[in-house]
Design a protein around this motif. Structure first.
Motif, PDB file in Angstrom:
ATOM      1  N   ALA A  22       0.831  -1.204   0.000  1.00  0.00           N
ATOM      2  CA  ALA A  22       0.000   0.000   0.000  1.00  0.00           C
ATOM      3  C   ALA A  22       0.859   1.244   0.000  1.00  0.00           C
ATOM      4  N   ALA A  23       2.001   1.178   0.718  1.00  0.00           N
ATOM      5  CA  ALA A  23       2.898   2.335   0.765  1.00  0.00           C
ATOM      6  C   ALA A  23       3.459   2.662  -0.612  1.00  0.00           C
ATOM      7  N   GLN A  24       3.821   1.575  -1.363  1.00  0.00           N
ATOM      8  CA  GLN A  24       4.344   1.797  -2.717  1.00  0.00           C
ATOM      9  C   GLN A  24       3.280   2.400  -3.613  1.00  0.00           C
ATOM     10  N   GLU A  29       0.210  -4.566 -11.135  1.00  0.00           N
ATOM     11  CA  GLU A  29       1.625  -4.320 -11.457  1.00  0.00           C
ATOM     12  C   GLU A  29       1.777  -3.947 -12.928  1.00  0.00           C
ATOM     13  N   ASN A  30       2.379  -2.780 -13.169  1.00  0.00           N
ATOM     14  CA  ASN A  30       2.607  -2.221 -14.502  1.00  0.00           C
ATOM     15  C   ASN A  30       1.301  -1.853 -15.215  1.00  0.00           C
ATOM     16  N   VAL A  31       0.229  -1.662 -14.461  1.00  0.00           N
ATOM     17  CA  VAL A  31      -1.030  -1.174 -15.038  1.00  0.00           C
ATOM     18  C   VAL A  31      -1.047   0.353 -14.865  1.00  0.00           C
ATOM     19  N   TYR A  48       7.267 -14.346 -12.653  1.00  0.00           N
ATOM     20  CA  TYR A  48       7.856 -13.188 -13.326  1.00  0.00           C
ATOM     21  C   TYR A  48       8.980 -13.602 -14.274  1.00  0.00           C
ATOM     22  N   ASP A  49       8.691 -14.598 -15.086  1.00  0.00           N
ATOM     23  CA  ASP A  49       9.674 -15.176 -16.005  1.00  0.00           C
ATOM     24  C   ASP A  49       9.988 -14.203 -17.146  1.00  0.00           C
ATOM     25  N   ALA A  89       9.316  -3.536  -8.359  1.00  0.00           N
ATOM     26  CA  ALA A  89       9.656  -4.299  -7.162  1.00  0.00           C
ATOM     27  C   ALA A  89       9.739  -5.791  -7.456  1.00  0.00           C
ATOM     28  N   THR A  90       8.901  -6.269  -8.346  1.00  0.00           N
ATOM     29  CA  THR A  90       8.906  -7.704  -8.684  1.00  0.00           C
ATOM     30  C   THR A  90       9.508  -7.976 -10.054  1.00  0.00           C
TER      31      THR A  90
END
Length: 498
Positions: A3-5, A213-215, A178-179, A221-222
């Motif tokens: 949430a902080a990110q 993520e990435n939206v 996350y390949d 981070a990942t």
């Protein structure tokens, strides 16, 4: 992402300076985009997440979403974002998208209209509907499954409909740990396929729509190995389709006669612009007049541009009917009896060779005979000979009309180059299509049901039909009077070949 990110990323977005160029972008026409791809690749979830993270979900909608997601929460405890799009009862029961759903959202830089389209093969027609007005396509691919046949079908339809900007959203990347290698292979395979379609503007983004993520927010981070933009950053920099490369076009929807002293021709401007004093031509008759007045529901205007609904008043009495097209005299569409086109078959019976259909384009409806020529093989990208097109097939066809037809090539004007085919027996829409150009036949001859149809200028046609020889062979031939516009067009084609 924590949430902080998320909060930090949101603060960065809000802190971006509102430049004059950004304001101009936001004040311009919204970017229209669609999500497409195969079944269960996460299209509705992606748009739902996009709406959620851009704060486009109102409080009452959020409360409803939380309530409807009871018992459907995932391991992260997040609501079912797809429910923001899938509003039909059948969609919620089956967990699929059936019809096109349109939603609106905006960022500090731009506003957007997004269409969520179904991935099932049987709903391909719905996907084509969403693509017909889009500026950009977000093509989703499941990171575990890679490029599928339906992925290729949707990409092909989108490119045929004129979309040249693609975002390849490799979704559910979290399920592959996350390949990076898998993402790069999918990206490479799709770009090779897209080149065969003539699409060069492709942005590939690894993402997790569920986790966000990435939206809207970064997934560094990942995925530290990905240094590109997020989806929303890519959309903010996309361009709308350029203006149509044709002159003035007005398909007449209604002739207005409120009184003896007024006669106007109503419709929506489908291309170019017009102002009082301009010379125009009425097609297919070829009659010429000048624009006397442009009227809207509340005022008289000095000009009209594409998208305006107007009543056009001419300076003389001419024969104009619903379905005719009023065009600029110095930039005319193509008029003829035979055109080449590309179509998508939308019904189980497909397209039968030689069958007569109704073709509807704008406000004009005409009888047409459709001859399939070839079909696209989605796996290889090759066009193979085809005598019949079955449901969901993408094919090239020849359209043969009994009366003069008026079109622009689709890549020059979507409004005057698109059409649908209707089965006269069932009234079902059996195909959607795009005209690629007119078929020129200098001889003026064509064959139909073992008879020869001879198209000639009106005076010569009258002489032929009055002859004794023609009277004795009416069962073998038919003479059709050409309009003035067709005769001029034929002479122009013939002169160019000399």
């Amino acid at each position: 992402m924590t949430a902080a990110q998320n909060t930090a990323s949101a603060a960065n977005i809000i802190a971006l300076p509102a430049t004059e160029s950004a304001k101009a972008l936001r004040d311009s026409r919204p970017l229209r985009l669609l999500t497409c791809g195969s079944v269960d690749d996460g299209k509705s979830t992606l748009i739902g997440r996009l709406l959620w993270d851009t704060k486009a979900v109102k409080e009452d909608q959020a409360a409803t979403l939380q309530r409807d997601s009871t018992g459907k929460q995932n391991d992260l405890g997040l609501p079912d974002f797809a429910l923001l799009l899938d509003g039909l009862q059948a969609e919620r029961e089956q967990g699929i998208t059936i019809d096109v759903a349109y939603r609106y959202f905006s960022t500090d830089k731009r506003s957007f209209i997004v269409a969520d389209t179904p991935g099932h093969e049987q709903y391909t027609r719905n996907m084509a509907t969403g693509a017909s007005t889009a500026d950009l396509a977000i093509l989703l691919v499941d990171a575990r499954a890679g490029i599928l046949e339906q992925t290729r079908r949707h990409a092909t339809i989108a490119s045929l409909l004129g979309i040249k900007q693609f975002v390849l959203a490799v979704n559910k990347i979290d399920l592959t740990n996350y390949d990076r290698a898998g993402f790069e292979k999918i990206s490479h395979d799709f770009k090779e396929f897209a080149l065969s379609l003539g699409v060069k503007q492709i942005t590939a983004i690894p993402m997790s729509a569920l986790k966000g993520e990435n939206v809207v927010y970064s997934g560094k981070a990942t995925m530290p190995w990905y240094s590109g933009q997020t989806l929303v950053e890519t959309l903010e920099q996309a361009t709308v389709r350029s203006g149509q490369a044709t002159g003035f076009r007005l398909s007449v929807q209604r002739v207005s006669r409120p009184g003896e002293s007024f006669r106007g021709y109503q419709g929506t401007v489908a291309g170019g612009s017009v102002k009082p004093g301009d010379s125009v031509m009425i097609l297919p008759s070829g009659m010429v007049a000048n624009v006397s007045k442009i009227v809207t529901f509340d005022l008289v205007r000095n000009a009209a541009v594409a998208g305006d609904a107007i009543t056009l008043v001419l300076d003389r009495q001419v024969d104009v009917s619903r379905g005719d097209m009023i065009v600029s005299i110095d930039s005319q569409p193509q008029v003829g009896l035979s055109f080449d086109a590309q179509i998508v078959a939308l019904q189980p019976e497909g397209i039968l060779p030689g069958k007569r259909y109704w073709l509807k384009s704008g406000s004009r409806r005409q009888r047409v005979q459709v001859q399939p020529l070839s079909q696209l093989e989605l796996k290889s990208g090759a066009w193979n000979h085809a005598e019949r097109l079955y449901m969901n097939a993408i094919g090239k066809v020849r359209l043969s009309f009994d009366e003069a037809a008026v079109f622009d090539p689709y890549d020059q004007n979507r409004a005057t180059g698109a059409f649908i085919l209707i089965d006269p027996e069932t009234n079902n829409t059996v195909a959607g299509g795009m005209v690629t150009g007119k078929r020129t036949d200098i001889s003026g001859l064509r064959s139909s049901d073992a008879r020869v149809v001879l198209s000639l200028p009106a005076d010569l046609a009258d002489q032929i039909m009055a002859s004794e020889l023609f009277a004795s062979r009416r069962h073998e031939a038919e003479v059709r009077r050409m309009t003035a516009a067709e005769a001029a067009d034929l002479w122009s084609d013939a002169s160019g070949d000399i």
